[in-house]
Design a protein around this motif. Sequence first.
Motif: not given
Length: 149
Positions: A63, A65, A68, A80, A82, A103
């Motif tokens: 992430e 952080c 975002e 995103r 990951s 997500e």
Amino acid sequence: MTIRVQATLRIGGTLGRSHLANLTAAIADDHAYLDWSGEPFDPDKIEEGVPLVLTVNEIIGGELCMVEAFCRRHGLTYARWSGGHTEFGPIRVVFNGAGVPQEFPATTDDEVLIRLETIRALGSLHAIERHFAVANLTIPPFIIDPEPA
């Protein structure tokens, strides 16, 4: 030991030039780059007409952080990807500029997956297609507005 994975973040929307220094600082805090070779972010290299793409080779939990959070505060759209680890699989996170990020499980090639329990919960082909439409959000170009209204 902290789990670190690769991530790619695509950002779109309009940002006032007065906020560009704060975005640049957030990118530096997350150790993100313009490409996988590690080219540092330079606001002068922002391409017009396309989303801003940032990459990171090893970031905790995958992430970005600071970046975002900046995008959410300024209503910038992002997606995103990951990479996974033995403890969790790859994911795509999308934010449409409002609300909360969503997500989705993904492959190592950033293709969205759907679990059987999700299919059952959605209940119809139309709902499944909407699910994929949200997950495959089109990221608009990243635009620097010289003088915000």
